[in-house]
Design an enzyme around this catalytic site. Structure first.
Site, PDB file in Angstrom:
ATOM      1  N   ASP A 146      87.548  14.946  32.205  1.00 33.92           N
ATOM      2  CA  ASP A 146      88.989  15.615  32.586  1.00 33.92           C
ATOM      3  C   ASP A 146      90.040  14.524  33.253  1.00 33.92           C
ATOM      4  OD1 ASP A 146      90.771  17.740  34.115  1.00 33.92           O
ATOM      5  OD2 ASP A 146      89.060  18.994  33.449  1.00 33.92           O
ATOM      6  N   HIS A 183      93.348  18.670  38.446  1.00 35.34           N
ATOM      7  CA  HIS A 183      92.724  19.497  37.461  1.00 35.34           C
ATOM      8  C   HIS A 183      91.227  19.256  37.534  1.00 35.34           C
ATOM      9  CE1 HIS A 183      91.673  21.306  33.374  1.00 35.34           C
ATOM     10  NE2 HIS A 183      92.525  22.117  33.841  1.00 35.34           N
ATOM     11  N   SER A 359      90.522  26.827  31.445  1.00 30.17           N
ATOM     12  CA  SER A 359      89.889  25.798  31.954  1.00 30.17           C
ATOM     13  C   SER A 359      89.032  25.948  33.324  1.00 30.17           C
ATOM     14  CB  SER A 359      91.149  24.902  32.711  1.00 30.17           C
ATOM     15  OG  SER A 359      91.497  24.075  31.722  1.00 30.17           O
TER      16      SER A 359
END
Length: 419
Positions: A146, A183, A359
């Site tokens: 990520d 994220h 996600s």
């Protein structure tokens, strides 16, 4: 659900994030484009070893994929010149990006909200509305590919086993995986937050392999991602350990490098979990790598009960209805579903945030896979995958566009839960 068809989706990332995060002015960038000097990543290959060696010497090597060629950076003029060489094949490397419904978090919190120690998705996947803490995952590694991870976050620090960056140079940088976007930290929290700061993920005893494959703007080259996938597989073999990869990222474009890397990892015993994408509710909208046969594509559920079950979010990408009911996984198939809307988790600042997207669904499934594998350490990745499918069959999703009885193109086999 077996075959592919034309893929329709768009990468979800706002331009307002891209320019500042890259540290390049819009004007400077446009000048580079106008002059044809803006560099981009390409894959170069040739059956002629002399030609290949000369190309490596002339352009330099970012990553060497041996029999698949090598990647390097070049501008448009160099690219066009190389295309004229009949002994060389050259193609632009696809960009991949984070897979959430918005580039900004729905809300940010500097401290832990007492009511959120076990967010709704964690309670849902455990099938326990009174849950106050989680357990499981010991001995299993979850590799989060990520934007990086805040490895000092109170709810993650004790789980960190590896921290590596694949975006900086043509070699893997150990000991750094800084997340400046948020994220990756959020994803890791849903999978394995240990409760030391108050937040629990699905499998808090799992070890974290934090691999930074995306830049601070949330996007990255598919060759960096492919290298990381292969590295996970090689590490799993070298250390004789079980690993679940989570990839909450995607692109409408298939990358041959990522496809072969996923196959490589899967054949080496690694379980690959990926976000389905956020281009629903249209059919045929699943992104890569989730669309690959050897990756488990995860759809997003909302915290809404309708027709007696959770509801598939409209934004969640779909497969094709003509493969409904076959309980078979092929290209462009949703496999299972997990919580993905308004998910509360860790944030790169050391605090917490709420995000929505497939996600967020993917790490719930990755955490569950780790928990299941830890309880059955002799199982193979194929057997753990089958276990997830069987668990999903026990909780059929009947709500949301395209959802229905049995294997459907919106929710796949259903919601895979602990019990």
């Amino acid at each position: 659900m077996k075959k592919s068809a034309k893929f329709i989706t768009t990468a979800i990332l706002t331009a307002t994030m891209l320019i500042p995060a890259m540290g390049v002015s819009a004007n400077g960038d446009s000048v580079e484009k106008a002059n044809g000097n803006e560099k981009f990543r390409v894959l170069v290959d040739s059956a002629n070893q002399k030609e290949l060696k000369n190309a490596k010497s002339q352009y330099g090597v970012h990553w060497d994929f041996e029999n698949e060629g090598f990647t390097t950076n070049m501008n448009e003029k160099q690219f066009e010149a190389l295309q004229k060489n009949k002994n060389i094949t050259v193609e632009k490397v696809p960009e991949y990006s984070i897979d959430e419904t918005s580039a900004e978090p729905l809300a940010q919190y500097s401290t832990m909200a007492a009511s959120q120690s076990t967010p709704w998705g964690i309670k849902a996947i455990y099938n326990n509305s009174n849950l106050t803490q989680t357990s499981g995952g010991a001995g299993i590694n979850i590799a989060v590919l990520d934007t990086g991870v805040n490895v000092n976050h109170a709810d993650l620090a004790n789980n960190v086993e590896q921290c590596k960056d694949f975006t900086l140079t043509s070699s893997i940088t150990n000991g750094t995986c800084t997340d400046r976007q948020g994220h990756g930290t959020h994803v890791a929290g849903s999978a394995l937050a240990n409760g030391n700061g108050g937040l629990y993920g699905v499998a808090p005893q799992s070890d974290l392999w934090a691999y930074k494959v995306l830049g601070d703007d949330g996007s990255g080259s598919s060759d960096d991602i492919a290298t990381a996938i292969r590295h996970v597989a090689d590490q799993a073999s070298a250390l004789n350990t079980k690993v679940v990869i989570n990839m909450s990222l995607g692109s409408p474009t298939e990358s041959s490098l990522i496809t072969s890397a996923v196959d490589y990892a899967y054949n080496k015993g690694v379980l690959v979990i990926a976000a389905a994408g956020n281009s629903g509710p249209s059919q045929g909208s699943i992104g890569f790598p989730g669309a690959l046969k050897n990756a488990v594509a995860v759809a997003a559920l909302e915290n809404v009960i309708q027709n007696g079950t959770h509801r598939v979010a409209d934004f969640s990408s779909r497969g094709y209805s003509f493969y409904d009911g076959d309980y078979s996984i092929g290209k462009y198939d949703v496999e299972i579903s997990a919580p993905g809307a308004a998910v509360y988790s860790a944030w790169y600042t050391g605090g917490y945030a709420t995000l929505s997207g497939t996600s967020m669904a993917s790490p719930h499934a990755a955490g569950l896979a780790a928990k299941v594998w830890a309880a059955n350490p002799s199982a193979t990745n194929v057997q753990v995958r089958a276990d997830l499918q069987n668990r999903a069959k026990s909780y059929d999703i009947l709500s949301g566009y395209g959802a229905g009885y049995g294997d459907d193109y919106a929710s796949g086999f259903g919601f895979s839960r602990v019990q």
